[in-house]
Design a protein around this motif. Structure first.
Motif, mmCIF file in Angstrom:
data_model
loop_
_atom_site.group_PDB
_atom_site.id
_atom_site.type_symbol
_atom_site.label_atom_id
_atom_site.label_comp_id
_atom_site.label_asym_id
_atom_site.label_seq_id
_atom_site.Cartn_x
_atom_site.Cartn_y
_atom_site.Cartn_z
ATOM 1 N N GLU A 515 4.596 0.527 -9.590
ATOM 2 C CA GLU A 515 3.309 0.562 -10.283
ATOM 3 C C GLU A 515 2.691 -0.830 -10.339
ATOM 4 O O GLU A 515 1.480 -0.997 -10.157
ATOM 5 C CB GLU A 515 3.512 1.138 -11.681
ATOM 6 N N ILE A 516 3.535 -1.828 -10.628
ATOM 7 C CA ILE A 516 3.020 -3.212 -10.621
ATOM 8 C C ILE A 516 2.520 -3.585 -9.232
ATOM 9 O O ILE A 516 1.462 -4.208 -9.066
ATOM 10 C CB ILE A 516 4.119 -4.170 -11.089
ATOM 11 N N PHE A 517 3.282 -3.205 -8.218
ATOM 12 C CA PHE A 517 2.888 -3.526 -6.837
ATOM 13 C C PHE A 517 1.551 -2.883 -6.491
ATOM 14 O O PHE A 517 0.680 -3.496 -5.874
ATOM 15 C CB PHE A 517 3.988 -3.044 -5.882
ATOM 16 N N HIS A 518 1.374 -1.592 -6.911
ATOM 17 C CA HIS A 518 0.101 -0.917 -6.637
ATOM 18 C C HIS A 518 -1.048 -1.605 -7.353
ATOM 19 O O HIS A 518 -2.163 -1.708 -6.824
ATOM 20 C CB HIS A 518 0.183 0.544 -7.060
ATOM 21 N N ALA A 519 -0.790 -2.047 -8.597
ATOM 22 C CA ALA A 519 -1.847 -2.741 -9.342
ATOM 23 C C ALA A 519 -2.264 -4.012 -8.618
ATOM 24 O O ALA A 519 -3.455 -4.327 -8.513
ATOM 25 C CB ALA A 519 -1.356 -3.052 -10.756
ATOM 26 N N MET A 520 -1.294 -4.741 -8.104
ATOM 27 C CA MET A 520 -1.616 -5.963 -7.359
ATOM 28 C C MET A 520 -2.403 -5.626 -6.096
ATOM 29 O O MET A 520 -3.345 -6.328 -5.729
ATOM 30 C CB MET A 520 -0.320 -6.700 -6.991
ATOM 31 N N GLN A 521 -2.003 -4.530 -5.462
ATOM 32 C CA GLN A 521 -2.753 -4.134 -4.265
ATOM 33 C C GLN A 521 -4.204 -3.788 -4.601
ATOM 34 O O GLN A 521 -5.116 -4.122 -3.846
ATOM 35 C CB GLN A 521 -2.077 -2.928 -3.603
ATOM 36 N N GLU A 522 -4.405 -3.091 -5.737
ATOM 37 C CA GLU A 522 -5.765 -2.741 -6.138
ATOM 38 C C GLU A 522 -6.591 -3.985 -6.408
ATOM 39 O O GLU A 522 -7.768 -4.060 -6.044
ATOM 40 C CB GLU A 522 -5.726 -1.846 -7.378
ATOM 41 N N LEU A 523 -5.960 -4.983 -7.038
ATOM 42 C CA LEU A 523 -6.681 -6.234 -7.288
ATOM 43 C C LEU A 523 -7.050 -6.912 -5.966
ATOM 44 O O LEU A 523 -8.171 -7.409 -5.802
ATOM 45 C CB LEU A 523 -5.823 -7.167 -8.158
ATOM 46 N N GLU A 524 -6.124 -6.959 -5.053
ATOM 47 C CA GLU A 524 -6.416 -7.590 -3.761
ATOM 48 C C GLU A 524 -7.510 -6.826 -3.016
ATOM 49 O O GLU A 524 -8.380 -7.426 -2.374
ATOM 50 C CB GLU A 524 -5.139 -7.630 -2.920
ATOM 51 N N ARG A 525 -7.453 -5.494 -3.094
ATOM 52 C CA ARG A 525 -8.457 -4.699 -2.413
ATOM 53 C C ARG A 525 -9.844 -4.916 -3.032
ATOM 54 O O ARG A 525 -10.852 -5.002 -2.340
ATOM 55 C CB ARG A 525 -8.081 -3.212 -2.485
ATOM 56 N N ALA A 526 -9.871 -5.005 -4.382
ATOM 57 C CA ALA A 526 -11.152 -5.257 -5.039
ATOM 58 C C ALA A 526 -11.707 -6.617 -4.642
ATOM 59 O O ALA A 526 -12.909 -6.778 -4.412
ATOM 60 C CB ALA A 526 -10.977 -5.169 -6.564
ATOM 61 N N TYR A 527 -10.802 -7.608 -4.555
ATOM 62 C CA TYR A 527 -11.243 -8.941 -4.157
ATOM 63 C C TYR A 527 -11.776 -8.921 -2.720
ATOM 64 O O TYR A 527 -12.793 -9.551 -2.405
ATOM 65 C CB TYR A 527 -10.080 -9.919 -4.287
#
Length: 800
Positions: A515-527
């Motif tokens: 879940e933490i990894f997915h959250a980081m991915q979402e942040l990177e994707r948003a960026y």
């Protein structure tokens, strides 16, 4: 022609053949040169005769001038009589123009011979022509002299020809005949069994080298015969020591023979078994007799040269012995088997060992299949030699693929095609595949995995002398499957090379980390989305042509990739069927042969279509990398233009339009190929959009010339509709387009103008006549200066 060749073969001796070649050659050569010589001699004699007659005429003109002037007829006749003393003359005519008379010799009006020559001279006196003299002469003396010379020369040439032939025959006898007779005598003596006696002849010529080679061959034959006798003795000892026997079956006569060791293999005496095919068939195991006999009959029909079979035969004590039968066929030109020869060996101990080993392997496999962990073993050559069903489940690979002992790299390739790695380009198995197979990794830097000893990139440092892919320490990492399951992978090296891997489902334990990894991915994707929205409209237009290129190439490679995938899927199915037959123990040689044929054809199609796809991708890659970078390098202009046009092939093939290149080879540019590629692409796309009607057929030409001032002039011309005169000054302005609302943004030619004038350091102009096409002329230096950064075109772009 056939009769001549047959007659030539019937000539009994080398000397006769030599004379048949030499004499006609000499006769023809001498005759040709003699004809040329006497032809020139005849012309010389005729010329000498004409000059002699001309001299006589010149000498007597002076004597006749006075007599004609004084009308002294008797004097004229006396001069004519004196001239007639020359035997070459056949007729003399002197005309007196003043008196109108004609004097002739030997008789009035003597008719000249048709073969006679004539020399005429005017006779002058007191500056006036008083008459003329004509001397008719014959060539008979010339012919007579030439005949004598021809006869003398012919006699001399005949003597020379006879001497030449005699000398040639003597030389042939000394240099060829004598050593050849000795060579023939040596060969005949060897054929009669009189031993290998060398030829006593030494010479440095070709025949001497032939005799030397013959003597060497005799010496080698002697050594080989001795070695053959020793080999036969060793073979007899080897057959006895290995409990083997030799057999031979003549299919034409039905005669069957085997060596004395065959009865001994089965516990019989040497004379207890009759040498017949029926005896051999009666000893076969009842459960295998029909199959073995059918296989034996098949040998007569197919065209194979070697066979091998293992079956059981009854011993004298009633037990069954496993016999390995290896045979070789001798066939006639039509492919029919004439003779079978082979060996039979007792392999009972080996077969029993193999059966025991297979039983133990089955027990071990059942044990492994009942464990909760997936287990695979990879040997030092990178081949998966053992795996359980749980491993197939966790790897999402069909169990029959793992049962076929595939290469680890091929197993990873199957997972990759199924999308098991997703976007994880840093998956350790991609690097492990590279270490074992020698193929480059798919991407990534090795980060993001847990290892048991100092970091992933160091795990594959092979020490000197170790095979590629050697793992020198344990390591652990986790993999997320597309269905959301988390698999923990632990790998431990083996002392003899290779490794053992365990796979454990740790989905529950790793859920929070996921879940933490997915959250980081979402942040990177948003960026990343934020960065993309900040790109300018000009940059988007600049990349539009690359997007078209990507779409076209993707469509082009779909066909070869689809064919390759279909072949691989078919091959997987056949492999599963073969593995299933192997597991059931029903696999036949024909099944294996059919599988090998299928695998060979499937491999050829896969390699052919993947090579085609690789070529398309490589061409696209070079053009795409150039279009998305500002790298400066040296490149051949013609080759690069052809590459750019090739990359536009998918788009061009959708229309009826064609692009031609007229450029001299060898023009080397030190410039920015990405900018040039973007310019050519935009010009072609602009022509496709604006120059031609939807259903028309147009032509575009890229014409390149070198200029003396170190520049190249590139003319891009089309035969389309042209540009209206009022629009010509505005074609390079941003956002100017005549197709607004139908796909035109007005930025294509603006980008071309900026790239030519700033990145490439050149200049561009346009010339067009409505209805008669458009020509864009670019003049750019072959060695570009450092480009100026255009304010409206960013230099840094995101890689594709």
């Amino acid at each position: 022609m056939t009769r001549i060749a047959e007659a030539w073969r019937r000539v009994p001796t080398v000397s006769a053949k030599f004379l048949l070649i030499l004499v006609p050659s000499l006769v023809v050569t001498v005759s040709l040169f003699s004809a040329l010589f006497f032809y020139d001699r005849h012309k010389d004699l005729k010329t000498a005769l004409r000059e002699k007659v001309a001299t006589i005429a010149e000498v007597n003109v002076a004597a006749l001038s006075n007599t004609l002037w004084t009308f002294d007829v008797q004097a004229v006749r006396n001069v004519i009589q004196a001239i007639g003393a020359n035997r070459e003359l056949v007729c003399i005519e002197v005309s007196d123009d003043l008196a109108g008379e004609l004097f002739s010799w030997p008789e009035p009006g003597c008719p000249p011979d048709n073969d006679a020559g004539i020399e005429r001279r005017p006779i002058r006196a007191q500056g006036l022509q008083v008459g003329s003299i004509a001397l008719h002469y014959s060539h008979a003396s010339v012919r007579e002299q030439l005949r004598q010379e021809v006869m003398n020369t012919a006699a001399l040439l005949l003597l020379m020809l006879a001497g030449t032939v005699a000398a040639a025959l003597a030389a042939l006898r000394l240099t060829v005949g004598r050593p050849l007779r000795r060579l023939i005598a040596s060969i005949l003596e060897s054929e009669r069994g009189g031993g290998h006696r060398p030829v006593d002849w030494r010479a440095a010529d070709e025949l001497g080298r032939v005799i030397q080679a013959h003597n060497a061959m005799l010496s080698r034959l002697g050594r080989e015969e001795a070695a053959l006798r020793k080999s036969e003795q060793r073979l007899a000892l080897a057959i006895t020591a290995t409990r083997s026997s030799v057999w031979d079956y003549d299919l034409r006569t039905g005669q069957y023979w085997w060596s004395k060791e065959f009865p001994a293999l089965l516990g019989y005496g040497a004379s207890e078994l009759t040498m017949t095919a029926e005896t051999w068939a009666s000893l076969l195991h009842p459960d295998e007799a029909e199959q073995v006999m059918a296989e034996s009959r098949r040998r007569l029909r197919d065209r194979a040269m070697a066979y091998s079979a293992v079956y059981r035969m009854r011993r004298q004590d009633g037990r069954w012995a496993w016999i390995e039968d290896r045979a070789t066929a001798q066939r006639d030109p039509d492919g029919r088997a004439r003779r079978l020869t082979g060996t039979m060996s007792d392999v009972t101990e080996r077969v029993r060992t193999e059966l025991d080993l297979a039983h133990e392997r089955n027990v071990l496999q059942v044990t492994l299949d009942n464990t909760d962990q997936g287990i695979i073993k990879v040997d030092r050559d990178g081949r998966v030699v053992m795996a359980n069903s749980r491993a197939a489940e966790l790897l999402n690979i069909p169990a029959e693929i793992l049962a076929g002992t595939p290469q680890f790299a091929d197993m990873v390739a199957v997972q990759r095609r199924q999308g098991e790695f997703g976007e994880m380009g840093d998956d350790p198995d991609l690097y492990l595949t590279y270490g074992i197979s020698g193929r480059p990794p798919a991407g990534g830097d090795g980060n993001g995995c847990e290892d048991g000893g100092g970091g992933f990139p160091d795990m594959f440092g092979d020490p000197p002398g170790e095979p590629a892919g050697t793992i020198d320490q344990p390591f652990t990492f986790k993999r997320r499957r597309p269905d959301g399951r988390i698999v923990e992978v632990r790998t431990n090296p083996l002392p003899e090379g290779g490794f053992v891997r365990t796979l454990t489902d740790v989905t529950v334990e790793a859920r929070s980390a996921e879940e933490i990894f997915h959250a980081m991915q979402e942040l990177e994707r948003a960026y990343a989305d934020l960065k993309e929205t900040q790109a300018s409209l000009v940059q988007a237009e600049k990349m539009a042509s690359l997007a078209l290129l990507v779409a076209g190439v993707a469509h082009e490679i779909n066909t070869p990739i689809g064919i390759a995938f279909g072949c691989a899927t078919h091959l997987t199915g056949r492999t599963g069927s073969l593995a299933e037959a192997f597991e059931r123990g029903t696999m036949r040689k024909s099944d294996l042969a059919a599988y090998v044929a299928t695998a060979s054809e499937a491999s050829r199609l896969i390699e052919q279509n993947l090579t085609r796809a690789a070529d398309l991708i490589q061409s696209f890659k070079r053009v795409a990398v150039d279009q998305t970078s500002e790298e400066r390098r040296r490149f051949d202009l013609l080759a690069y233009l052809e590459e750019v046009v090739t990359s536009l092939g998918p788009t061009l093939r959708k229309s009826r339009h064609r692009v031609a290149i007229a450029c001299s080879p060898g023009i080397v540019m030190d410039s920015f190929p990405g900018a040039l590629s973007q310019v050519v692409t935009n010009l072609v796309m602009n022509a496709l959009t604006h120059a031609f009607p939807a259903d028309g057929k147009g032509h575009m030409v890229i014409d390149v010339d070198e200029t003396p001032d170190g520049e190249v002039e590139i003319r891009f011309a089309d035969d389309g509709a042209g540009i209206a005169a009022e629009n010509l000054p505005k074609v390079f302005e941003p956002f100017f387009t005549t197709r607004r609302g139908t796909g035109g943004s007005g930025l294509g030619l603006h980008i071309v103008f900026n790239l030519v004038t700033q990145s490439l350091g050149g200049r561009i102009s346009v010339d067009s006549v409505p209805g008669d096409g458009t020509t864009f002329t670019l003049r750019i230096p072959k060695t570009a200066a450092n480009p100026q950064v255009p304010a409206s075109v960013p230099l840094e772009t995101e890689p594709i």
